[in-house]
Write an enzyme that holds these catalytic residues in place. Structure first.
Site, PDB file in Angstrom:
ATOM      1  N   HIS A 133      -6.203   4.462  -4.309  1.00 50.71           N
ATOM      2  CA  HIS A 133      -5.207   5.732  -3.384  1.00 50.71           C
ATOM      3  C   HIS A 133      -5.070   6.907  -3.884  1.00 50.71           C
ATOM      4  O   HIS A 133      -5.659   8.058  -3.550  1.00 50.71           O
ATOM      5  CB  HIS A 133      -3.270   5.347  -3.690  1.00 50.71           C
ATOM      6  CG  HIS A 133      -3.204   3.842  -2.495  1.00 50.71           C
ATOM      7  ND1 HIS A 133      -4.012   4.484  -1.275  1.00 50.71           N
ATOM      8  CD2 HIS A 133      -2.395   2.562  -2.686  1.00 50.71           C
ATOM      9  CE1 HIS A 133      -4.189   2.452  -0.619  1.00 50.71           C
ATOM     10  NE2 HIS A 133      -3.066   2.389  -1.018  1.00 50.71           N
ATOM     11  N   ASP A 149      -8.880   3.957   3.779  1.00 49.72           N
ATOM     12  CA  ASP A 149      -7.618   4.477   2.983  1.00 49.72           C
ATOM     13  C   ASP A 149      -6.453   5.151   3.585  1.00 49.72           C
ATOM     14  O   ASP A 149      -6.689   6.267   4.078  1.00 49.72           O
ATOM     15  CB  ASP A 149      -8.181   4.732   1.741  1.00 49.72           C
ATOM     16  CG  ASP A 149      -7.011   5.463   0.542  1.00 49.72           C
ATOM     17  OD1 ASP A 149      -6.191   5.094   0.653  1.00 49.72           O
ATOM     18  OD2 ASP A 149      -7.388   5.446  -0.627  1.00 49.72           O
ATOM     19  N   HIS A 150      -5.641   4.507   4.023  1.00 50.51           N
ATOM     20  CA  HIS A 150      -4.099   5.224   5.178  1.00 50.51           C
ATOM     21  C   HIS A 150      -3.677   6.320   4.093  1.00 50.51           C
ATOM     22  O   HIS A 150      -2.543   6.990   4.759  1.00 50.51           O
ATOM     23  CB  HIS A 150      -3.518   3.722   5.149  1.00 50.51           C
ATOM     24  CG  HIS A 150      -2.733   3.600   4.264  1.00 50.51           C
ATOM     25  ND1 HIS A 150      -2.489   2.093   4.020  1.00 50.51           N
ATOM     26  CD2 HIS A 150      -0.898   3.560   3.757  1.00 50.51           C
ATOM     27  CE1 HIS A 150      -1.540   2.335   2.370  1.00 50.51           C
ATOM     28  NE2 HIS A 150      -0.694   3.649   2.864  1.00 50.51           N
ATOM     29  N   LYS A 197       5.684  -1.563  -9.724  1.00 51.65           N
ATOM     30  CA  LYS A 197       6.486  -1.947  -9.050  1.00 51.65           C
ATOM     31  C   LYS A 197       7.525  -2.141  -9.997  1.00 51.65           C
ATOM     32  O   LYS A 197       8.068  -2.600 -10.559  1.00 51.65           O
ATOM     33  CB  LYS A 197       6.431  -3.485  -7.845  1.00 51.65           C
ATOM     34  CG  LYS A 197       4.712  -3.637  -7.153  1.00 51.65           C
ATOM     35  CD  LYS A 197       4.523  -4.513  -6.722  1.00 51.65           C
ATOM     36  CE  LYS A 197       3.639  -4.497  -5.640  1.00 51.65           C
ATOM     37  NZ  LYS A 197       3.394  -3.329  -4.501  1.00 51.65           N
ATOM     38  N   LYS A 221      -9.127  -2.044   2.597  1.00 55.62           N
ATOM     39  CA  LYS A 221      -8.948  -1.785   1.146  1.00 55.62           C
ATOM     40  C   LYS A 221      -8.820  -3.106   1.126  1.00 55.62           C
ATOM     41  O   LYS A 221      -7.838  -3.720   1.830  1.00 55.62           O
ATOM     42  CB  LYS A 221      -8.041  -0.838   0.365  1.00 55.62           C
ATOM     43  CG  LYS A 221      -6.881  -0.956   0.365  1.00 55.62           C
ATOM     44  CD  LYS A 221      -5.851  -0.341  -0.642  1.00 55.62           C
ATOM     45  CE  LYS A 221      -4.907  -0.612  -0.914  1.00 55.62           C
ATOM     46  NZ  LYS A 221      -4.818  -1.589  -1.189  1.00 55.62           N
ATOM     47  N   ARG A 252      -7.249 -16.723  15.471  1.00 56.77           N
ATOM     48  CA  ARG A 252      -7.758 -17.792  15.650  1.00 56.77           C
ATOM     49  C   ARG A 252      -6.294 -19.073  15.950  1.00 56.77           C
ATOM     50  O   ARG A 252      -6.218 -20.251  16.522  1.00 56.77           O
ATOM     51  CB  ARG A 252      -7.273 -19.257  14.901  1.00 56.77           C
ATOM     52  CG  ARG A 252      -8.621 -18.988  13.600  1.00 56.77           C
ATOM     53  CD  ARG A 252      -8.916 -19.572  12.063  1.00 56.77           C
ATOM     54  NE  ARG A 252      -7.044 -19.094  11.130  1.00 56.77           N
ATOM     55  CZ  ARG A 252      -7.888 -19.612   9.814  1.00 56.77           C
ATOM     56  NH1 ARG A 252      -7.788 -20.796   9.373  1.00 56.77           N
ATOM     57  NH2 ARG A 252      -6.240 -19.068   9.273  1.00 56.77           N
TER      58      ARG A 252
END
Length: 504
Positions: free
Chosen positions: A248, A185-186, A348, A156, A50
């Site tokens: 993953h 999916d990297h 995490k 994803k 944008r």
């Protein structure tokens, strides 16, 4: 270099061209592919967003991104002057169908200049709620009609649950053929992940051991030191199970557990992965409580810095029920894996950032050595480290130097840095090249996505309907909640961690 790829003009249209994914991964990956000779003779990279930018504004912006994030370092002037003219920018409101006509005009102009039709790749590096809008507007503008030359790449998360994944698959299926859809999916593009299949299926000594007769259990851990950071808005509606395990980690499990494919063709490999997901034991409310653990991090100290708990992050709900840690025990109910537990965990604010697959083999059937000799003896393990180091190490027993017979664990190691001088490509380089080549081996198929969602839905439903009364339940810089250790301890195991730099 594939001669057909070299001669086939290609246009990348990156929706979200001014976003973080393009800056950190896509633009640097395309530039590195160009440096290594993998881009076609005629190509274009069109960013959209944008923000009102000119082509030159966008080129300056991409220059800074590549300088900052590319593994090849700062751009060299001569190479960049050759690459930059292929970069364009098209301001667009993805919700306005009229703006898509401008893409068509730009693509036609490039094809006229090149005097050849182009493969057109639409990359959706945008929020998931825009996936259906973009797909439908591409169709309305007549930009999806050539099934042989048009491809769409979708990041994803692919759906928020089973119902939304099916709905998105149905919508895409009305517009595109399955061969045109690349659900990325990297993790599957990482060198060590790809090497799992090479390690298994190119070595005669491994496959006879790759089953329940020799393997006691499997662990797959993807741990992160970072908190949610600026992803709180997305993460609070997702959580660790959706964000990591559903895609993953289950993909890694499929590669470890799959049967040998007849060939390395995309459909053969993907068929075998789907077979694994279909064979996995489904959860009931009772087994969710027994086999799944969730956690949420509290405040604490990370590397000398005080960090907030999840509920204390800027903008967070102080009563959030979102898990930042998940550990699940899975079973694959087939002849190869019957009774072998697969433990998956992710979280995490944990002690270390690492992605590791550990395959623990069974103990020797009869120990001939004395207890004193075998005091430090351990079961054999195969440790596949995806990051931060890329290595495969087989841990075996050997005699210590000396006149007496004392056993010790030693590592037989293959690591990329020690074996190869060239730097491994980034995952996105591998995956973008595969999209250009039309190779879907490393991309998820519609049925694979739906099977993965079907598997985790009972856990998601249970966690959403039952508010955790003990959140937060692990401190920053720990290895997660105590219940996670209990999950494996009650089976007689413990979670493995890869020593730093491979040292004990």
């Amino acid at each position: 270099m594939d001669a057909l790829l070299k001669s086939q003009p290609t246009v990348f249209v990156i929706f979200g061209g001014t976003g973080d994914l393009n800056a950190r991964k896509l633009a640097p990956a395309l530039y590195n592919l160009y440096l290594e000779g993998w881009m076609p003779d005629h190509f274009a990279f069109i960013g959209t967003g944008r923000t009102k930018l000119t082509d030159n504004d966008f080129r300056v912006r991409v220059t800074g991104d590549v300088n900052k994030f590319s593994r090849s370092g700062q751009v060299k002037d001569e190479q960049w002057q050759s690459f930059a003219p292929n970069i364009y920018y098209q301001p667009a409101d993805v919700q306005d169908a009229e703006t898509y006509k401008e893409f068509g005009k730009k693509i036609k102009a490039l094809e006229k200049e090149w005097k050849a039709p182009a493969n057109v790749i639409y990359y959706l590096a945008v929020a998931p709620n825009f996936f259906p809008i973009i797909a439908e507007n591409l169709a309305k503008a007549g930009l999806t009609e050539d099934a042989g030359c048009t491809r769409i790449v979708i990041e994803k998360p692919f759906g928020h649950d089973l119902a939304s994944a099916k709905e998105l698959n149905l919508l895409l299926g009305r517009i595109f053929q399955e061969k045109q859809i690349y659900r990325i999916d990297h993790y599957l593009g990482k060198e060590t992940v790809q090497n799992i299949m090479a390690f298994r299926f190119a070595n005669a000594i491994m496959e006879p051991l790759w089953n329940r007769n020799s393997i006691e259990h499997v662990q797959i851990s993807v741990t992160e030191q970072l908190g949610v950071g600026d992803r709180l808005g997305y993460y609070d509606g997702s959580g660790a199970l959706r964000d990591m395990i559903q895609n993953h980690l289950l993909q890694l499990l499929c590669i470890v557990a799959m049967e040998p494919p007849v060939s390395f063709s995309a459909e053969e490999v993907r068929n075998r992965k789907v077979d694994v997901l279909r064979a996995m034991r489904r959860f009931t409310p009772d087994t969710v409580r027994e086999q799944a653990v969730r956690g949420q991090y509290a405040s604490g100290w990370m590397e000398g810095q005080q960090v907030p708990g999840y509920r204390e992050e800027p903008g967070a709900n102080p009563h959030s029920n979102t898990e930042t840690f998940a550990a699940v025990k899975f079973f694959v109910d087939n002849w190869r894996w019957q009774g072998v537990p697969f433990y998956l965990r992710t979280g995490k604010r944990l002690h270390r950032s690492a992605s590791v697959i550990t395959i623990q083999f069974k103990d020797v059937p009869h120990l001939i050595f004395s207890p004193e000799t075998a005091e430090t003896m351990r079961q054999n393990r195969l440790v596949i480290s995806i990051q931060p180091e890329m290595s495969i190490r087989l841990q075996v027993q050997a005699k210590r130097p000396g006149v007496d017979m004392m056993l010790n664990t030693v590592d037989m190691v293959f690591d990329y840095k020690g074996t190869y001088q060239s730097e491994a490509p980034e995952a996105y380089e591998t995956l973008l090249l595969d999209v250009m080549l039309g190779d879907q081996t490393l991309f998820m198929r519609a049925d694979q996505v739906e099977e993965a969602w079907d598997l985790v839905m009972p856990i998601l439903t249970s966690w959403q309907t039952r508010t955790s009364q003990n959140f937060p339940n692990y401190s920053a810089d720990s290895w997660g909640p105590e219940d996670a250790e209990a999950l494996v301890a009650k089976d007689g195991f413990h979670w493995f961690t890869l020593p730093l730099n491979g040292k004990k």
